[in-house]
Write a protein that holds these residues in place. Structure first.
Motif: not given
Length: 219
Positions: A45, A47, A80, A82-87, A91, A93-94
């Motif tokens: 994984t 990031v 896979s 994935e793009t997410t938003t973290r506090q 943004s 990407a994993k």
């Protein structure tokens, strides 16, 4: 001797042994963690910042190439993204990827032995073959990716084996079980290795990586 460290992660279109070419290199990685799942397939994984230039080349099916300070490397098939938003981080990407062992199970069809008349048989048995000869037969089967090759094979005993509608990985694992040896696929160079359990010798050609935040930055 200094412990080797991760130096860079590149994006390639294919594995090195499959005539792959590097398309871009990440200049910064937030984290990279390797884990081994219960089915023996190693998972990576990574990031990264989705704004990184190299991220535009990332796609499922492509390859991540991890290069180390001692000149070694390992490779991972991307499964896979994935793009997410973290506090606080915004943004991110994993990228999830798996070792070459995955290709023998999920990117291969059923191992089929091609007879002299051209008939492809998904169920076949043979007698009196050594472990090394069996590996040769399995890798020569139709639907096995051509970039896999036979590496170190230490057992010399002969065995009867029946292959019936199995993937290449399932066939190799059955062989290892019958021959009482261990089979593994290093995360580079596409080699299939089998070693007597009694010797407990591993030829991996690479080391696992377990890295924390701010893994590396290329200046």
């Amino acid at each position: 001797m200094a412990e080797k460290q991760l130096q860079s992660i590149a994006v390639a279109d294919k594995y090195v042994v499959d005539s792959g070419a590097i398309q871009s290199i990440f200049r910064h990685v937030m984290s990279a963690v390797e884990e081994e799942s219960t089915n023996g397939i190693h998972r990576l994984t990574v990031v990264v910042d989705p704004q990184a230039t190299a991220f535009s080349d990332v796609a499922v099916g492509k390859v991540l190439e991890c290069n180390f300070t001692d000149g070694s490397f390992n490779e991972w098939r991307i499964t896979s993204v994935e793009t997410t938003t973290r506090q606080r981080l915004g943004s991110v990407a994993k990228i999830m990827a798996v070792g070459p062992r995955y290709d023998l199970q999920f990117r291969s069809g059923i191992a089929e032995r091609v007879e002299a008349d051209g008939f492809a048989d998904a169920s076949f048995s043979m007698y009196g073959l050594t472990v090394s000869e069996w590996v040769t037969e399995i890798l020569a089967s139709r639907n096995v990716p051509t970039y896999f090759s036979k590496g170190t094979i230490t057992p010399t005993t002969t065995h009867q084996l029946s292959i019936a509608k199995m993937t290449p990985l399932e066939a190799l694992e059955q062989l290892a079980d019958v021959a009482d040896c261990e089979m593994w696929v290093p995360n580079n160079l596409g080699r299939i290795l089998l070693e007597d359990n009694s010797r407990l010798l591993r030829e991996t050609g690479t080391s696992s990586i377990l890295l924390d935040s701010d893994t590396f930055t290329i200046e």
